[in-house]
Scaffold this active site. Structure first.
Site, PDB file in Angstrom:
ATOM      1  CG  ASP A 105      -2.117   0.961   0.991  1.00 31.27           C
ATOM      2  OD1 ASP A 105      -2.040   1.802   0.069  1.00 31.27           O
ATOM      3  OD2 ASP A 105      -3.108   0.887   1.732  1.00 31.27           O
TER       4      ASP A 105
HETATM    5  C1  BGC Z   1      -4.880   3.503   0.096  1.00 29.72           C
HETATM    6  C2  BGC Z   1      -4.989   2.550  -1.083  1.00 29.72           C
HETATM    7  C3  BGC Z   1      -4.746   3.308  -2.359  1.00 29.72           C
HETATM    8  C4  BGC Z   1      -3.386   3.981  -2.293  1.00 29.72           C
HETATM    9  C5  BGC Z   1      -3.037   4.776  -3.532  1.00 29.72           C
HETATM   10  C6  BGC Z   1      -3.581   4.294   0.071  1.00 29.72           C
HETATM   11  O1  BGC Z   1      -3.578   5.280   1.058  1.00 29.72           O
HETATM   12  O2  BGC Z   1      -4.980   2.783   1.303  1.00 29.72           O
HETATM   13  O3  BGC Z   1      -6.239   1.939  -1.097  1.00 29.72           O
HETATM   14  O4  BGC Z   1      -4.838   2.431  -3.454  1.00 29.72           O
HETATM   15  O5  BGC Z   1      -3.381   4.888  -1.190  1.00 29.72           O
HETATM   16  O6  BGC Z   1      -3.821   5.914  -3.623  1.00 29.72           O
END
Ligand code: BGC
Length: 540
Positions: free
Chosen positions: A234
């Site tokens: 993530d």
């Molecule tokens: C979120 C993800 C997301 C990623 C990119 C993170 O903070 O938890 O779900 O895909 O950011 O934006």
């Protein structure tokens, strides 16, 4: 290209190039390697489950950048209530076509985390409290995207069921609960749909960060479930990059120039012997394959009909709406006089906040839909969208509009401030101004029909008795207003069924007691008794 070709490319890479490939080159792109006889393409990723959030420029993180317009479909909370795999597949497919039109090769979704408690601020992005349903709905979405040859990212793996200190919380979960509740949706999708990427979550699980958790990234995901794709972090979830490489965490995102944010950690580990080049090779080989199979697709040639996608969004909103109550007030007839009360009728709440938030092509509110249909109505705000407190003057105007009408269509629910990625809810009550409004309107008109907008359950016990009908439209996407019009006026039959339990009262739920723990750990003491499994067992 086959495995032999990828091996041959790997053999040509220098150590520095391999280290570079272990993280992205920007917020959304993987690291391309181009020189003499090596030409590894970059993969472009974009959020997210409700529609495409392709940013105009790279650099920066999340909502800070301006996205390209895209179709905003209803979120997972809504589509799950349709229990309709074909419909969800169609949504996934439409998002993939939009991805192709903007040169995006991997869409960061679906989110299949289990709704452990209605208090999780990000529940609107997830399907259900039930692992079987979450797995089936998520699989349909992945199928729809990947059949177009666009990749997905199954997220957020694993035991990431709250937003409160999500970057470091340690989820303490026993093996049975993991196997029966929190893993099956991931397992089902991995085994049946082979998502191109799996996104590891920010949190720790039983003491170890997911980003360097060998047990869950390799022993379970690859060895037990047979996963062949790549694991991506993530955004910002990396704890110890070298440990991550050994654990099977292939790609750190976001990345930066050269060796990225944690490249030094890799060199240090090589130097002190805790990491070998063979460990890195395993990861890089998978990344090479991923790059060739998912390279940024040509933008030229792929277009889509914006209106056609708007209609898919409308059908998905109609399919997911749930008629929670109807004492015969619905459907409405065109000749009935109506008052429409509530700011949410005018300013549709159609998506949740955070990384899934997109810029829609257009938004049709309920009032727009009435205007388009030539339906006459009297409208009053009833409340403001800021804060919870009510304004007497707004309630007075609403009461005046409601008097003498055949029906009052009352739009209430949660506003943006109540739920979002990044924080949890502090309670599950409705805003006090909305509850006050219901009760005041009931004093002057017995035919009150509530249209509920929310991304997660709210307590309805305080106000539901007197109203004639409740239509729960959740967060309906950009065409939510049109869908609501069709449902209220009987053009479409509301046929959704809840994919989660609405507790009469928050404290009825055992999970609520253990949801807020801390300061750094959360123990899943309710075990497998999540959602209806608890209510049924406790006879509540
Ligand atoms: C979120 C993800 C997301 C990623 C990119 C993170 O903070 O938890 O779900 O895909 O950011 O934006």
């Amino acid at each position: 290209m086959n495995d032999k070709d990828y091996q041959a490319i790997l053999a040509k890479l220098t150590l520095d190039e391999k280290v570079c490939m272990c993280s992205g080159s920007t917020t959304w792109l993987t690291q391309p390697i181009k020189r003499d006889d090596v030409d590894i393409p970059a993969v472009r990723m974009s959020d997210g489950p409700v529609g495409l959030r392709r940013e105009k420029m790279s650099g920066g993180v999340n909502i800070m950048q301006i996205p390209e317009p895209a179709t905003c479909f209803p979120g997972a909370v809504t589509t799950a209530s349709s229990w309709d795999e074909d419909l969800i597949e169609e949504v996934g497919h439409a998002i993939a076509v939009e991805a192709q039109s903007l040169g995006v090769s991997t869409v960061l979704g679906p989110g299949v985390n289990i709704k452990r408690s209605p208090l999780c601020g990000r529940n609107f992005e997830y399907f259900s409290e039930d692992p079987f349903l979450a797995g089936r709905m998520g699989a349909a979405w992945v199928h729809g995207v990947q059949k177009t040859n666009v990749g997905t990212s199954l997220k957020h793996y694993l035991a990431n069921n709250q937003e409160y200190i999500r970057m470091c919380i340690d989820s303490i979960v026993d093996e049975r609960t993991l196997r029966e509740i929190y893993m099956p949706a991931f397992e089902h999708i991995v085994k049946t749909e082979h998502p191109t990427t799996v996104m590891c979550s920010y949190n720790r699980l039983n003491g170890t960060y997911l980003s360097d958790n060998k047990r869950f990234l390799t022993d379970v995901l690859r060895d037990e479930w047979g996963y062949k794709g790549i694991v991506v972090s993530d955004w910002g979830a990396v704890n110890n990059r070298a440990e991550g490489i050994k654990a099977g965490m292939d790609l750190e995102m976001p990345g930066g120039k050269g060796i990225g944010f944690n490249g030094n950690n890799i060199y240090n580990a090589l130097e002190n012997g805790t990491l070998t080049e063979e460990d890195i090779d395993k990861v890089v080989l998978r990344l090479i394959k991923f790059a060739y199979e998912n390279k940024v697709r040509e933008v030229d040639g792929v277009t889509y009909d914006v209106e056609e996608h708007n209609q898919i969004a409308r059908r998905a909103a109609e399919g997911g709406a749930v008629l929670l109550k109807n004492d015969g007030a619905l459907p409405l007839k065109a000749n009935q006089s109506i008052a429409v009360i509530g700011k949410l009728a005018k300013k549709l709440r159609y998506q949740g906040g955070g990384s899934s938030h997109i810029l829609p092509h257009k938004v049709t509110s309920f009032l727009d839909a009435l205007d388009n249909a030539g339906q006459k109505y009297e409208y009053a705000d009833g409340y403001t969208l800021k804060g919870e407190g009510y304004k007497k003057s707004l309630i007075k105007k609403a009461v005046k509009a409601a008097k003498g009408k055949d029906a009052v269509l009352l739009f209430i629910g949660l506003t943006d401030a109540f739920e979002s990625e990044g924080y949890d809810r502090s309670h599950i009550k409705m805003p006090t101004s909305h509850v006050t409004l219901v009760n005041e309107l009931l004093k002057v008109n017995k035919n009150v029909i509530v249209v509920l907008s929310c991304g997660s359950p709210v307590e309805i016990g305080e106000w539901d008795k007197g109203v004639k009908a409740i239509l729960n439209v959740y967060l309906g996407g950009q065409a939510g207003g049109e869908a609501t019009y069709n449902l209220l006026y009987g053009k479409v039959n509301p046929s959704g069924k809840l994919a989660e339990t609405f507790p009469v009262c928050e404290n009825d739920y055992l999970g609520s007691k253990y949801f807020r723990m801390g300061p750094r750990t959360v123990e899943y003491r309710e075990s497998v008794y999540v959602g209806y499994r608890y209510y049924d067992s406790a006879k509540k």
